[in-house]
Design a protein around this motif. Structure first.
Motif, PDB file in Angstrom:
ATOM      1  N   UNK A  83       0.591  -9.936 -30.128  1.00  0.00           N
ATOM      2  CA  UNK A  83      -0.283  -9.621 -31.247  1.00  0.00           C
ATOM      3  C   UNK A  83      -1.337 -10.677 -31.473  1.00  0.00           C
ATOM      4  N   UNK A  84      -2.279 -10.341 -32.345  1.00  0.00           N
ATOM      5  CA  UNK A  84      -3.407 -11.252 -32.581  1.00  0.00           C
ATOM      6  C   UNK A  84      -2.971 -12.584 -33.173  1.00  0.00           C
ATOM      7  N   UNK A  85      -1.901 -12.614 -33.954  1.00  0.00           N
ATOM      8  CA  UNK A  85      -1.440 -13.855 -34.571  1.00  0.00           C
ATOM      9  C   UNK A  85      -0.496 -14.653 -33.676  1.00  0.00           C
ATOM     10  N   UNK A  86      -0.066 -14.051 -32.563  1.00  0.00           N
ATOM     11  CA  UNK A  86       0.861 -14.738 -31.660  1.00  0.00           C
ATOM     12  C   UNK A  86       0.145 -15.835 -30.882  1.00  0.00           C
ATOM     13  N   UNK A  87       0.883 -16.902 -30.546  1.00  0.00           N
ATOM     14  CA  UNK A  87       0.308 -18.041 -29.841  1.00  0.00           C
ATOM     15  C   UNK A  87       0.632 -17.965 -28.349  1.00  0.00           C
ATOM     16  N   UNK A  88      -0.413 -17.953 -27.552  1.00  0.00           N
ATOM     17  CA  UNK A  88      -0.287 -17.970 -26.093  1.00  0.00           C
ATOM     18  C   UNK A  88      -0.748 -19.317 -25.582  1.00  0.00           C
ATOM     19  N   UNK A  89       0.110 -19.982 -24.806  1.00  0.00           N
ATOM     20  CA  UNK A  89      -0.213 -21.282 -24.212  1.00  0.00           C
ATOM     21  C   UNK A  89      -0.604 -21.113 -22.750  1.00  0.00           C
ATOM     22  N   UNK A  90      -1.471 -21.968 -22.278  1.00  0.00           N
ATOM     23  CA  UNK A  90      -1.708 -22.112 -20.845  1.00  0.00           C
ATOM     24  C   UNK A  90      -1.318 -23.531 -20.452  1.00  0.00           C
ATOM     25  N   UNK A  91      -0.829 -23.681 -19.230  1.00  0.00           N
ATOM     26  CA  UNK A  91      -0.583 -25.005 -18.648  1.00  0.00           C
ATOM     27  C   UNK A  91      -1.073 -24.907 -17.211  1.00  0.00           C
ATOM     28  N   UNK A 138       7.273 -33.388 -24.364  1.00  0.00           N
ATOM     29  CA  UNK A 138       6.022 -32.957 -25.008  1.00  0.00           C
ATOM     30  C   UNK A 138       5.860 -31.440 -24.934  1.00  0.00           C
ATOM     31  N   UNK A 139       6.209 -30.845 -23.791  1.00  0.00           N
ATOM     32  CA  UNK A 139       6.190 -29.379 -23.701  1.00  0.00           C
ATOM     33  C   UNK A 139       7.137 -28.773 -24.730  1.00  0.00           C
ATOM     34  N   UNK A 140       8.310 -29.361 -24.856  1.00  0.00           N
ATOM     35  CA  UNK A 140       9.307 -28.875 -25.805  1.00  0.00           C
ATOM     36  C   UNK A 140       8.742 -28.884 -27.225  1.00  0.00           C
ATOM     37  N   UNK A 141       8.108 -29.998 -27.596  1.00  0.00           N
ATOM     38  CA  UNK A 141       7.509 -30.095 -28.925  1.00  0.00           C
ATOM     39  C   UNK A 141       6.433 -29.035 -29.122  1.00  0.00           C
ATOM     40  N   UNK A 142       5.548 -28.858 -28.145  1.00  0.00           N
ATOM     41  CA  UNK A 142       4.468 -27.888 -28.260  1.00  0.00           C
ATOM     42  C   UNK A 142       5.002 -26.466 -28.433  1.00  0.00           C
ATOM     43  N   UNK A 143       5.895 -26.055 -27.537  1.00  0.00           N
ATOM     44  CA  UNK A 143       6.414 -24.692 -27.579  1.00  0.00           C
ATOM     45  C   UNK A 143       7.146 -24.403 -28.893  1.00  0.00           C
ATOM     46  N   UNK A 144       7.834 -25.410 -29.406  1.00  0.00           N
ATOM     47  CA  UNK A 144       8.619 -25.232 -30.637  1.00  0.00           C
ATOM     48  C   UNK A 144       7.736 -25.292 -31.874  1.00  0.00           C
TER      49      UNK A 144
END
Length: 582
Positions: free
Chosen positions: A84-92, A123-129
């Motif tokens: 959805x529009x409010x969902x957060x999508x990350x790229x790495x 750091x990935x753990x912190x970001x995703x959480x």
């Protein structure tokens, strides 16, 4: 380019001034208020459907046009089911044209959160959480370096541990720069859910487009949410300041998980109909100079001071060996994200035969201020307001504004300025209570305005060195140090002192074959009379490289603690240090 110097009110140094040219028209500068009055919902509406080249790679693939970009980012090729529009999508993913296209594609249909592929597992753990992340996109391992393959593996395994719902993989096009195929990652679950469809049918100005963590120097990083109104109005203002035209070609070496690379080099170029070359991977000065003479030849770039210094020093070394600096077609060098000392700016203009544009911005507001491209440029200043409203305010909680020449905290409001940090349970208190005063964002930067409206920064309040009540600007100390023949690079920082509280320390990289002691440095300071006595360094730490953060900013805050320096007492001191990571 003739320079002059002046003094404001007998206390502030104006520094080197470059006169305006006949091409200067102040009416070309757009401000956020007027940009927001125009009819548009997102950056998509501001980008022309042009067949002209926009995005270039350095690997021989055909450049991507703006028309092709607009078609791709609204197509089902970048659809993520159940997002959805409010969902957060990350790229790495590594730096390059695919990172730029991911920004356009995902910011238009959800909330985009680009990450540094080189983050540690913690750091990935912190970001995703903390975000929290609903989806992660990585790049197919074929063609990735060994390091990036390992980093990609870290991102995927941590995402699974954090139960990130959707894991995807992109495969770059072999024919067109920036385009890619998107599919489920082998480690991910089947993609389920409804399709968003054409994002243009639902996108609104007040939708979040981008979320970025601040660098976080003393506490955990804060999330900065940015709407389509924030990023698009900022890009329009920047395009007007730089006076971008279709023939302008930007060479991007900034990381595309950072506001500077995304909004200045990529988005501003897109809304102006100009072009950008995306250098792959992390910044390497040899690759940068090689790209200056490769087709299409870039004529401007924007970067941070540590990059500028390496570019300058490389050119100076070539000039010594070959009698002239490397060839280039550069017309403009723009500085942002950290202060560029005037002596380096002047040297770049002399060696590279180019105009330098000092500017000012932050993740929370891109842009804030800028010197004009063709107007009067003051190299000691970061320029006039160039987007949002700007002023100088007393320290928190006093919200009164200060007069011309009076130092206080820089504040900004409107347009590109974030509406506020996202609150998280791990925070001691809501960060917005101290960050905002009557709608104005307090930047945390100390500065003053001259009679022409040009802003001068003294440094971050956290970086100011407090020597027995004397407030010392590390920026001005560094500017004085740059003319010492033994120093290749340096930063000034606060060193604890038993009786004075703090004194000035210098972390320095020496030139090959040079040596320097604190005694020699202090003697040099006294002879050249560049600094008053209290501002002269009392500690010299020599090291292989200056500690930097992931975006190239000097890691000045808490440097004494990172170096494990004990409080000074008595005579000034030297230290030869093996170096630390940023």
């Amino acid at each position: 380019m003739e320079g002059s110097s002046d003094v404001h009110s007998g206390t502030h140094e104006i520094g080197i001034i470059r006169a305006a040219t006949g091409d200067y028209d102040p009416k070309k500068q757009q401000f956020a208020e007027e940009v927001l009055k125009k009819d548009w919902a997102s950056f998509y509406d501001l980008i022309a459907s042009s067949d002209a080249p926009f995005l270039h790679s350095t690997d021989g693939r055909r450049p991507l046009s703006l028309k092709e970009l607009k078609e791709f980012i609204t197509s089902d090729q970048v659809e993520v089911l159940g997002l959805g529009r409010e969902d957060r999508l990350c790229t790495a993913i590594p730096n390059g044209p695919e990172a730029a296209v991911c920004f356009f594609a995902f910011a238009l249909r959800c909330t985009f959160a680009p990450l540094n592929i080189g983050l540690s597992r913690d750091e990935f753990d912190f970001e995703f959480t903390d975000l929290p992340a609903k989806a992660l996109v990585v790049q197919a391992k074929d063609g990735l370096s060994e390091d990036d393959q390992k980093n990609t593996g870290n991102a995927v395994s941590v995402a699974r541990k954090c139960k990130v719902e959707k894991l995807l993989e992109l495969t770059p096009s072999k024919e067109v720069a920036g385009l890619f195929q998107l599919g489920k990652h082998a480690a991910g679950k089947p993609l389920k859910g409804d399709a968003l469809g054409n994002p243009l049918a639902s996108v609104k100005r007040d939708n979040l487009a981008l979320v970025l963590h601040t660098s976080g120097t003393t506490k955990k990083p804060k999330i900065v949410p940015l709407t389509h109104a924030n990023i698009a109005s900022g890009a329009m203002c920047i395009a007007s300041t730089v006076e971008l035209k279709p023939e302008h070609i930007c060479l991007n070496t900034m990381p595309l998980f950072h506001i500077h690379g995304l909004i200045v080099n990529v988005l501003a170029s897109a809304v102006a109909g100009s072009q950008v070359i995306c250098l792959p991977g992390v910044f390497q000065v040899q690759n940068f100079h090689a790209a200056l003479v490769r087709q299409p030849e870039p004529n401007w770039y924007s970067a941070v001071p540590t990059m500028h210094l390496q570019i300058l020093q490389f050119a100076e070394e070539v000039a010594k060996e070959k009698g002239k600096p490397p060839e280039n077609k550069l017309q403009l060098i723009r500085n942002c994200s950290a202060a560029l000392v005037p002596t380096v700016a002047a040297a770049m203009e002399e060696v590279l035969k180019v105009s330098v544009m000092p500017t000012y911005a932050m993740t929370e507001s891109m842009p804030i201020a800028s010197n004009p491209r063709f107007g009067k440029r003051k190299l000691r200043s970061v320029g006039m307001k160039a987007g949002p409203n700007m002023g100088i305010m007393n320290g928190h909680p006093d919200s009164s504004f200060l007069k011309v020449g009076e130092e206080g905290e820089v504040v900004v409001k409107g347009g590109p300025v974030t509406s506020g940090y996202e609150y998280r349970e791990h925070m001691d208190a809501n960060p917005n209570i101290e960050a905002f005063s009557e709608g104005w964002l307090r930047t945390g930067d100390k500065g003053w305005l001259d009679a022409d409206g040009y802003l001068y920064l003294s440094g971050r309040f956290k970086e100011i060195i407090n020597r027995a009540g004397e407030k010392i600007s590390p920026f001005e100390v560094e500017d004085a140090m740059r003319s010492n023949d033994a120093l290749k690079d340096c930063i000034a920082f606060a060193v604890p002192h038993k009786s004075l509280g703090e004194v000035v320390g210098i972390a320095a990289v020496l030139k090959d074959g040079k040596s320097l002691t604190i005694k020699e440095l202090r003697s040099w300071c006294n002879k050249c009379d560049k600094l008053q006595a209290k501002w002269i360094p009392e500690m010299l730490v020599t090291m292989p490289s200056i500690p930097k953060g992931p975006t190239g900013k000097p890691a000045r805050i808490n440097l004494a603690k990172k170096l494990d320096l004990q409080p000074l007492e008595g005579v000034p001191k030297d230290l030869d240090h093996p170096g630390i990571s940023g």
